[in-house]
Motif scaffolding. Structure first.
Motif, PDB file in Angstrom:
ATOM      1  N   GLN A 173       0.807  -1.272   0.037  1.00 32.23           N
ATOM      2  CA  GLN A 173       0.031  -0.004  -0.094  1.00 32.23           C
ATOM      3  C   GLN A 173       0.830   0.962   0.010  1.00 32.23           C
ATOM      4  OE1 GLN A 173      -3.600  -0.480   1.647  1.00 32.23           O
ATOM      5  NE2 GLN A 173      -3.905   1.637   2.623  1.00 32.23           N
ATOM      6  N   SER A 174       2.190   1.329   0.735  1.00 31.25           N
ATOM      7  CA  SER A 174       2.878   2.469   0.718  1.00 31.25           C
ATOM      8  C   SER A 174       3.855   2.534  -0.319  1.00 31.25           C
ATOM      9  CB  SER A 174       3.540   2.688   2.085  1.00 31.25           C
ATOM     10  OG  SER A 174       4.445   1.252   2.250  1.00 31.25           O
ATOM     11  N   LEU A 175       4.257   1.537  -1.043  1.00 33.40           N
ATOM     12  CA  LEU A 175       5.293   1.420  -2.006  1.00 33.40           C
ATOM     13  C   LEU A 175       4.968   0.648  -3.256  1.00 33.40           C
ATOM     14  CD1 LEU A 175       8.420   0.885   0.188  1.00 33.40           C
ATOM     15  CD2 LEU A 175       7.835   2.975  -0.925  1.00 33.40           C
ATOM     16  N   SER A 176       5.048  -0.545  -3.214  1.00 27.70           N
ATOM     17  CA  SER A 176       4.672  -1.375  -4.487  1.00 27.70           C
ATOM     18  C   SER A 176       4.748  -2.802  -4.022  1.00 27.70           C
ATOM     19  CB  SER A 176       5.497  -0.889  -5.589  1.00 27.70           C
ATOM     20  OG  SER A 176       5.395  -2.192  -6.556  1.00 27.70           O
ATOM     21  N   TRP A 177       3.966  -3.728  -4.699  1.00 35.15           N
ATOM     22  CA  TRP A 177       4.229  -5.141  -4.346  1.00 35.15           C
ATOM     23  C   TRP A 177       5.603  -5.479  -4.379  1.00 35.15           C
ATOM     24  CZ3 TRP A 177       6.048  -8.406  -7.805  1.00 35.15           C
ATOM     25  CH2 TRP A 177       5.886  -7.987  -9.364  1.00 35.15           C
ATOM     26  N   ARG A 178       6.423  -5.015  -5.467  1.00 35.49           N
ATOM     27  CA  ARG A 178       7.614  -5.353  -5.964  1.00 35.49           C
ATOM     28  C   ARG A 178       8.584  -5.287  -4.637  1.00 35.49           C
ATOM     29  NH1 ARG A 178       8.340  -6.014 -11.226  1.00 35.49           N
ATOM     30  NH2 ARG A 178       6.706  -4.964 -12.572  1.00 35.49           N
ATOM     31  N   TRP A 179       8.127  -4.574  -3.639  1.00 33.44           N
ATOM     32  CA  TRP A 179       9.064  -4.349  -2.428  1.00 33.44           C
ATOM     33  C   TRP A 179       8.984  -5.556  -1.552  1.00 33.44           C
ATOM     34  CZ3 TRP A 179      13.353  -1.784  -1.484  1.00 33.44           C
ATOM     35  CH2 TRP A 179      13.753  -0.485  -2.484  1.00 33.44           C
ATOM     36  N   ILE A 180       7.971  -6.227  -1.604  1.00 33.17           N
ATOM     37  CA  ILE A 180       7.837  -7.433  -0.705  1.00 33.17           C
ATOM     38  C   ILE A 180       8.750  -8.397  -1.158  1.00 33.17           C
ATOM     39  CG2 ILE A 180       5.329  -7.145  -0.522  1.00 33.17           C
ATOM     40  CD1 ILE A 180       4.700  -9.437  -2.575  1.00 33.17           C
ATOM     41  N   LEU A 181       9.287  -8.516  -2.336  1.00 33.87           N
ATOM     42  CA  LEU A 181      10.402  -9.464  -2.769  1.00 33.87           C
ATOM     43  C   LEU A 181      11.854  -8.606  -2.693  1.00 33.87           C
ATOM     44  CD1 LEU A 181       8.979 -11.146  -5.741  1.00 33.87           C
ATOM     45  CD2 LEU A 181       8.799 -11.954  -3.302  1.00 33.87           C
ATOM     46  N   LEU A 182      11.828  -7.413  -3.125  1.00 36.10           N
ATOM     47  CA  LEU A 182      13.002  -6.512  -3.008  1.00 36.10           C
ATOM     48  C   LEU A 182      13.754  -6.458  -1.582  1.00 36.10           C
ATOM     49  CD1 LEU A 182      12.266  -3.891  -5.663  1.00 36.10           C
ATOM     50  CD2 LEU A 182      13.778  -5.870  -5.998  1.00 36.10           C
ATOM     51  N   ILE A 183      12.589  -6.274  -0.490  1.00 34.57           N
ATOM     52  CA  ILE A 183      13.299  -6.032   0.672  1.00 34.57           C
ATOM     53  C   ILE A 183      14.177  -7.288   1.320  1.00 34.57           C
ATOM     54  CG2 ILE A 183      11.487  -7.338   2.017  1.00 34.57           C
ATOM     55  CD1 ILE A 183      11.449  -5.241   3.981  1.00 34.57           C
ATOM     56  N   ASN A 184      14.174  -8.362   0.593  1.00 35.97           N
ATOM     57  CA  ASN A 184      14.764  -9.550   0.938  1.00 35.97           C
ATOM     58  C   ASN A 184      16.530  -9.321   0.526  1.00 35.97           C
ATOM     59  OD1 ASN A 184      12.818 -11.122   2.212  1.00 35.97           O
ATOM     60  ND2 ASN A 184      12.550 -11.891   0.075  1.00 35.97           N
ATOM     61  N   VAL A 185      16.732  -8.489  -0.218  1.00 38.35           N
ATOM     62  CA  VAL A 185      18.079  -8.184  -0.795  1.00 38.35           C
ATOM     63  C   VAL A 185      18.987  -7.550   0.427  1.00 38.35           C
ATOM     64  CG1 VAL A 185      19.640  -7.222  -2.449  1.00 38.35           C
ATOM     65  CG2 VAL A 185      17.534  -8.118  -3.273  1.00 38.35           C
ATOM     66  N   PRO A 186      18.587  -6.378   1.038  1.00 35.34           N
ATOM     67  CA  PRO A 186      19.333  -5.846   1.977  1.00 35.34           C
ATOM     68  C   PRO A 186      19.390  -6.766   3.267  1.00 35.34           C
ATOM     69  CG  PRO A 186      17.358  -4.588   1.858  1.00 35.34           C
ATOM     70  CD  PRO A 186      17.435  -5.556   0.718  1.00 35.34           C
ATOM     71  N   ILE A 187      18.051  -7.414   3.696  1.00 35.90           N
ATOM     72  CA  ILE A 187      18.332  -8.281   4.814  1.00 35.90           C
ATOM     73  C   ILE A 187      19.324  -9.571   4.544  1.00 35.90           C
ATOM     74  CG2 ILE A 187      16.730  -9.582   6.306  1.00 35.90           C
ATOM     75  CD1 ILE A 187      14.558  -8.103   5.542  1.00 35.90           C
ATOM     76  N   GLY A 188      19.176 -10.033   3.222  1.00 35.18           N
ATOM     77  CA  GLY A 188      20.231 -11.097   3.259  1.00 35.18           C
ATOM     78  C   GLY A 188      21.698 -10.572   3.155  1.00 35.18           C
ATOM     79  N   ALA A 189      21.896  -9.517   2.393  1.00 32.30           N
ATOM     80  CA  ALA A 189      23.242  -8.947   2.796  1.00 32.30           C
ATOM     81  C   ALA A 189      23.714  -8.749   3.931  1.00 32.30           C
ATOM     82  CB  ALA A 189      23.298  -7.764   1.810  1.00 32.30           C
ATOM     83  N   ALA A 190      22.868  -8.594   5.047  1.00 23.85           N
ATOM     84  CA  ALA A 190      23.109  -8.313   6.261  1.00 23.85           C
ATOM     85  C   ALA A 190      23.390  -9.472   6.916  1.00 23.85           C
ATOM     86  CB  ALA A 190      21.985  -7.502   7.092  1.00 23.85           C
ATOM     87  N   ALA A 191      22.655 -10.475   6.702  1.00 22.49           N
ATOM     88  CA  ALA A 191      22.769 -11.977   7.170  1.00 22.49           C
ATOM     89  C   ALA A 191      24.233 -12.453   6.777  1.00 22.49           C
ATOM     90  CB  ALA A 191      21.450 -12.762   6.820  1.00 22.49           C
TER      91      ALA A 191
END
Length: 472
Positions: A173-191
Motif C-alpha cells: 500500500q505504501s510503496l509497491s508489491w515489488r518491495w515485498i521481494l526486494l526487501i530480502n536483498v538488504p536483509i540477505g546482505a546483512a545476514a
C-alpha cells in the motif's frame, strides 16, 4: 579426560555454547524470519500483482504455490547439505540462493518470470531453513540453553509468517508489491555479513560426501505432483485424467524415494536410522499434521476472509494479523521456555493443540457480517497461544537424541514435515471446501480444529524428554 558421547563429540565440548552463540542465534533467526516471511508476504499483495502483470485467475495461485512447492520438495536435500558440506558453507549458499531470486522477482515484468523467481526462492529457502536449525542444534547442547534457543527460533518462525501479512500490506500500500521481494536483498546482505561468526566445520570427503541426487529428484517431483494433483482435484474432480495421472505418478515417485533411501543410496538424504528414534518418527508425524493447520492454510483462508468478506484493504488486513504476531512471540519467547522447565513436553503439545483447536472452531463460526473483535481477534488469541505452546516442545522433541553427523538431516526432515503439511493441507482444504456467502471460508477452519484434536490424541506417543535425549 572428557567422556565421549555416542556421537563422537566429547561431553565437555558440548557443555557450553561458544562465545559467539548470541550472534549465531541472531543470524539463524534473521535467516529463518526471512524464509517464513516469504511464505505469507505475497498473500495480501496478490490483487496488486494480478493487476500489474495481468495474471489469469488460474495462474495467480502459483505466485504462492511455486515457492511452497519448491520449498517443500527440496527440503530433504537442503537438510542433508549441512551434514555433508558444513553449516557455514550451506548457510552462506542458501542466503545467496534466496536473495538473488528475490531481486529477480521484484524486477519481474511477466507472470512466467515472477513464478520462476518464486520457485528459485523456494529452492534457496529449502537450503537455508534446515541450516538455521542445524546451526542451533550443533551450537547449543541439549538442555536449557538449547531449549531457549529453539524457543526464540520457533517464535521467530511463527511470528515471521504472521508478520508477512503485515509487512506485505504495508509495503504494497505504501510503496509497491515489488518491495515485498526486494526487501530480502538488504536483509540477505546483512545476514551474509554475519556468517563469519559461524565456526568452520570440516567437509566430508570422498564417497560419503556424494549427494543423493536420485533421492532428491524423486522426492521433489513426487511432492510437487502430489500437491498439484490434490489442488487440481478441487475444480476438476478426482476422476479427471490429468489429476489421476499426477497422483499416480506422485505415488510411484515417492515409492521410488523410499526404495532409494533404504536400499540404493550410499549416503541417503534421510538416513533410515533416524526412524529408529521414536522422538524423530512420532515428532515428525505430529508436526506434519500440525503443519496442515498453522501458517500457510491459516494465513490463506484468514486473508481471504478479511479481504473478500470483510472488505479490508491490504494494509488493514496486514494490521489484522498483528495480534497473531505479538501473542505468538510473547508465548513462544517467555511462557513456553518457562513451562518446559516444569511441565512435560507432551502435556504442552496437548494443551497447545486443544487451545488452538478451540480457536479454529471459533473462527469457523465467523459469518459474512462479523466484526473484527469477534470474528478475527477472539479466535486469534486462542490460536496464537496454542501455536506458541505447541511448536517449541514439538520442535525440540523431533530433533532430539540425534547424532551430530545427522543433525542436518533431522533438521531438514522436521522442516519438511512442517512445510509439506502446510502445502498439502492447503491443497486438501482448498479442494474439500466450498465457500459461500453464509459460510465464507467453507469448512476449512472446522477441519483444522478436528486435525488439531488428532494432534492432541497422538501426542502421548511422543517420548519423555529425558528418553528422547538419549542418542541412537
Amino acid at each position: 579426560m572428557a567422556r565421549a558421547r555416542s556421537d563422537g563429540i566429547p561431553a565437555t565440548s558440548r557443555a557450553a555454547a561458544p562465545p559467539a552463540s548470541g550472534m549465531i542465534l541472531a543470524l539463524a533467526c534473521v535467516a529463518q524470519f526471512m524464509v517464513v516471511l516469504d511464505v505469507s508476504v505475497v498473500n495480501v499483495a496478490l490483487p496488486s500483482i494480478q493487476a500489474s502483470l495481468s495474471f489469469t485467475t488460474t495462474g495467480l495461485p502459483w505466485v504462492a504455490g511455486a515457492y511452497s512447492l519448491a520449498f517443500a520438495g527440496f527440503l530433504p536435500l537442503g537438510g542433508r547439505l549441512a551434514d555433508l558440506y558444513g553449516t557455514r558453507r550451506v548457510l552462506t549458499a542458501g542466503l545467496v540462493l534466496f536473495a538473488v531470486p528475490s531481486l529477480a522477482g521484484g524486477l519481474a515484468d511477466t507472470p512466467a518470470l515472477l513464478v520462476a523467481a518464486r520457485a528459485a526462492q523456494g529452492l534457496g529457502a529449502a537450503v537455508l531453513a534446515p541450516a538455521t536449525l542445524t546451526v542451533l542444534t550443533t551450537t547449543f547442547p541439549e538442555g536449557p540453553r538449547r531449549t531457549r534457543a529453539l524457543a526464540v527460533w520457533t517464535a521467530v518462525s511463527l511470528a515471521g509468517g504472521a508478520a508477512g501479512n503485515l509487512v506485505g500490506g504495508v509495503l504494497t500500500q505504501s510503496l509497491s508489491w515489488r518491495w515485498i521481494l526486494l526487501i530480502n536483498v538488504p536483509i540477505g546482505a546483512a545476514a551474509l555479513a554475519m556468517t563469519g561468526r559461524i565456526p568452520r566445520s570440516p567437509r566430508r570427503a570422498g564417497h560419503a560426501a556424494r549427494l543423493d541426487l536420485p533421492g532428491a529428484a524423486s522426492v521433489t517431483a513426487g511432492l510437487a505432483l502430489l500437491a498439484y494433483g490434490i489442488m487440481r482435484a478441487g475444480p476438476r474432480g478426482w476422476d479427471d485424467p490429468v489429476t489421476a495421472s499426477a497422483l499416480t505418478a506422485a505415488v510411484l515417485l515417492l515409492g521410488a524415494f523410499v526404495l532409494i533411501e533404504t536400499r540404493l543410496a550410499g549416503d541417503p538424504l534421510i538416513p533410515p536410522r533416524l526412524f529408529r528414534l521414536r522422538a524423530v518418527t512420532a515428532g515428525n508425524a505430529i508436526m506434519l499434521l500440525a503443519g496442515a493447520c498453522f501458517q500457510v492454510p491459516m494465513w490463506y483462508f484468514l486473508t481471504l476472509y478479511m479481504q473478500d468478506v470483510l472488505h479490508y484493504t491490504a494494509l488493514e488486513t496486514g494490521l489484522g494479523f498483528l495480534p497473531h504476531t505479538l501473542l505468538t512471540m510473547a508465548v513462544g519467547l517467555r511462557v513456553t521456555p518457562w513451562l518446559m522447565k516444569r511441565v512435560d513436553d507432551r502435556a504442552l503439545v496437548i494443551a497447545g493443540a486443544l487451545t488452538a483447536a478451540a480457536g479454529f472452531l471459533w473462527q469457523s463460526r465467523a459469518t459474512a457480517d462479523g466484526d473484527y473483535l469477534s470474528a478475527v481477534l477472539g479466535p486469534a488469541v486462542l490460536v496464537s497461544i496454542g501455536g506458541g505452546l505447541l511448536n517449541t516442545p514439538l520442535t525440540a522433541t523431533a530433533t532430539s537424541g540425534v547424532a551430530g553427523s545427522d543433525a542436518g538431516a533431522a533438521s531438514g526432515l522436521m522442516n519438511t514435515a512442517k512445510q509439506v503439511g502446510g502445502t498439502l493441507g492447503l491443497a486438501a482444504l482448498t479442494a474439500a471446501t466450498a465457500p459461500s456467502p453464509a459460510n465464507p471460508h467453507g469448512d476449512a477452519f472446522l477441519i483444522m480444529a478436528i486435525a488439531l484434536l488428532a494432534v492432541a490424541a497422538a501426542s502421548p506417543a511422543l517420548p519423555r524428554r529425558r528418553d528422547a535425549a538419549e542418542p541412537a
